[in-house]
Enzyme design. Structure first.
Site, mmCIF file in Angstrom:
data_model
loop_
_atom_site.group_PDB
_atom_site.id
_atom_site.type_symbol
_atom_site.label_atom_id
_atom_site.label_comp_id
_atom_site.label_asym_id
_atom_site.label_seq_id
_atom_site.Cartn_x
_atom_site.Cartn_y
_atom_site.Cartn_z
ATOM 1 N N HIS A 253 -41.631 -29.016 -12.315
ATOM 2 C CA HIS A 253 -40.527 -28.195 -11.784
ATOM 3 C C HIS A 253 -39.801 -27.426 -12.890
ATOM 4 O O HIS A 253 -38.587 -27.250 -12.846
ATOM 5 C CB HIS A 253 -39.515 -29.047 -11.009
ATOM 6 N N ASN B 132 -39.104 -31.162 -1.375
ATOM 7 C CA ASN B 132 -40.022 -30.039 -1.567
ATOM 8 C C ASN B 132 -40.037 -29.180 -0.306
ATOM 9 O O ASN B 132 -39.407 -29.532 0.692
ATOM 10 C CB ASN B 132 -41.445 -30.560 -1.820
#
Ligand code: NDP
Length: 497
Positions: free
Chosen positions: A56, A129
């Protein structure tokens, strides 16, 4: 006191004059070591980067507001949900997963959807997510899996061979792989995608009753995706497409919104569920567990300083609040440990005192010292508990019901897990029941395009193994993928299915 002095100064506050020329011996001479201002500038510059997030790394943030729209107090006593109309400030960080900080926003990848709710009972982080499931259901596999999404150790290139080798050897990934290969793997920016808490969490009400819960953020902009070729084109045209899209929309006051909804499962329903309800590779069907409205999140403010408020933002599934708790989901349990650990490494032990991470309400504890403790460190207050001097106490009303376990056998394997090896039914639903004709076609094209990148001596073995997984989920998908890859389907292959 507001500082009126606008003079150029060193970090220690000494006004100085020469900002651009070093002090030299004569016009052509070498630089004097005493030009401390030059040293200070360069030394700070050399240290501007902090460790990039291992996953990320490429991300975008925004602040906003969450407003409660429906009464869910029968499930949770969280003060935030205490009254319809309650509001709190939120911070969101969207991201891609596998790429580095400079990578393109439109890579085929899941997208991170991490929300920090600044509530009066502490900061609540829902770190999810844009997909309701994940590639693995055990955190012990995480490092291996992520290595396959990063660069090949020899070529330093992304490697479809590594990815598909791992996925084909780890069939629990199939559900997430199917979503990734659909056009939802390349969303049109961050505004037009859903977010999911993904894990099973729990909610606890005032009577101390507990239910299992899944969180869904449904985009109110409508789902919009790039096709594979469109995403590829955008990677070259504007690698920062999603960042730009979000900033432009908010600057134009076109504030994006999501509806937060929950699914609820009782303890009894969990016992009778066809699969393990704590398995992160499975969803709970909407027909059996309908979505319940909770509220609306609106993003309406781009952080003033990206590094301060986005790069230093630290989200952790460990941060739950009273009335919302964890579940035995192994991935969630793993993340409770690994997220704060990553932040301590990346930002230091006092990362929760960085303004963007700091709870805006009371924080009372006896944690002291450590690198970069810049908030006064508790001053002269006692630094131990219990003590006879302050009035800080442990509030018994926050007690949670005990966790009741149905086994006392410690083991590494999911020997008795309900449907533990059924990696195929739900991906089959997705392909056969949910996808339109066009979505199916695009998914097949994306699979064929990605798997065509598999190279080397194990190519055929990897392709055949993965095709077997597709066949097990959907014959239509298996045949189409094999056809696209030019693989002849023979009896031997079908025997493995
Ligand atoms: P439903 O028909 O009630 O729901 C289908 C869901 O799939 C919707 O939430 C839809 O999201 C979402 N969806 C549509 N296309 C895709 C895609 N390409 N990738 C991922 N999600 C997509 O069905 P069920 O609840 O019975 O679930 C059937 C299958 O749908 C599951 O096996 C799973 O693969 C997928 N799914 C299910 C979810 C759930 O929580 N039940 C959540 C997301 C996906 P939207 O409404 O926003 O268009």
């Amino acid at each position: 006191m507001k500082e009126k002095n606008r003079k150029l100064t060193t970090a220690s506050g000494k006004p100085y004059v020469e900002h651009e020329n070093t002090m030299t011996v004569g016009a052509r001479g070498p630089v004097l070591i005493q030009d401390y201002i030059y040293h200070e500038k360069m030394a700070h510059f050399n240290r501007e980067r902090i460790p990039e997030r291992v996953v990320h790394a490429k991300g975008t943030g925004a602040f906003g507001t969450f407003t409660v729209a429906n009464d869910i107090t029968k499930y949770t006593r969280a003060k935030l949900f205490g009254k319809v109309g309650n509001q709190c400030r939120v911070l969101i960080r969207f991201s891609t997963v596998g790429g580095e900080k400079g990578s393109a926003d439109t890579e085929r990848d899941p997208r991170g959807f991490a929300v920090k709710f600044y509530t009066e009972d502490g900061n609540w982080d829902l770190v999810g997510n844009n997909t309701p499931v994940f590639f693995i259901k055990d955190p012990k596999k995480f490092d291996d899996f992520i290595h396959t999404q990063k660069r090949d150790p020899r070529t330093n290139l992304k490697s479809p061979t590594m990815m598909w080798d791992y996925w084909s050897l780890n069939p629990e990934s199939l559900h997430q792989v199917m979503i990734l290969m659909s056009d939802r793997g390349t969303p049109f920016g961050y505004r037009s995608m859903n977010g999911y808490g993904s894990h099973t969490f729990s909610m606890i009400n005032k009577k101390n009753e507990k239910v299992w819960v899944k969180f869904h953020f449904k985009t109110l902009q409508g789902i919009k995706n790039f096709t594979g070729p469109e995403a590829e084109e955008m990677r070259g045209k504007d690698p920062d497409f999603a960042q730009r899209d979000l900033v432009d929309a908010i600057d134009k006051k076109d504030f994006p919104k999501w509806a937060l909804k929950i699914q609820v499962m009782t303890g009894e329903q969990a016992k009778n569920f066809r699969w393990n309800p704590f398995d992160l590779t499975k969803i709970w069907s909407h027909a059996d567990f309908p979505l319940i409205d909770v509220g609306v999140m609106e993003l309406n403010e781009i952080p003033k300083n990206y590094f301060a408020e986005v790069e230093q933002a630290a989200f952790a599934p460990a941060h739950v609040i009273d009335g919302i708790s964890w579940s035995p989901d192994k991935m969630l349990q793993g993340r409770i440990l690994s997220y704060p650990d990553a932040h301590r490494y990346r930002l230091g032990v006092n990362y929760e005192q960085i303004p963007v991470n700091k709870c805006p309400y009371a924080v009372n504890n006896y944690q002291r010292d450590g690198f970069m403790r810049v908030d006064g460190n508790g001053g002269s207050d006692p630094n131990y508990f219990p003590n006879s001097f302050d009035d800080i106490y442990a509030d018994e009303s926050y007690k949670e019901p005990p966790m009741i376990l149905d086994s006392n056998i410690a083991d590494w394997y999911d020997r008795n897990a309900e449907g533990g090896n059924d990696h195929y039914t739900q991906p089959g639903w997705l392909f056969n029941k949910v996808m339109t004709k066009e979505e199916k076609l695009n998914t097949i094209n994306n699979i064929v395009s990605s798997m065509s990148g598999i190279t080397g001596p194990k190519r055929d073995e990897i392709i055949n193994r993965q095709l077997c997984h597709f066949f097990r989920a959907s014959t239509e998908l298996g045949i189409a993928a094999a056809d696209g890859l030019g693989v002849k389907i023979d009896e031997k292959m079908l025997q493995h299915v």
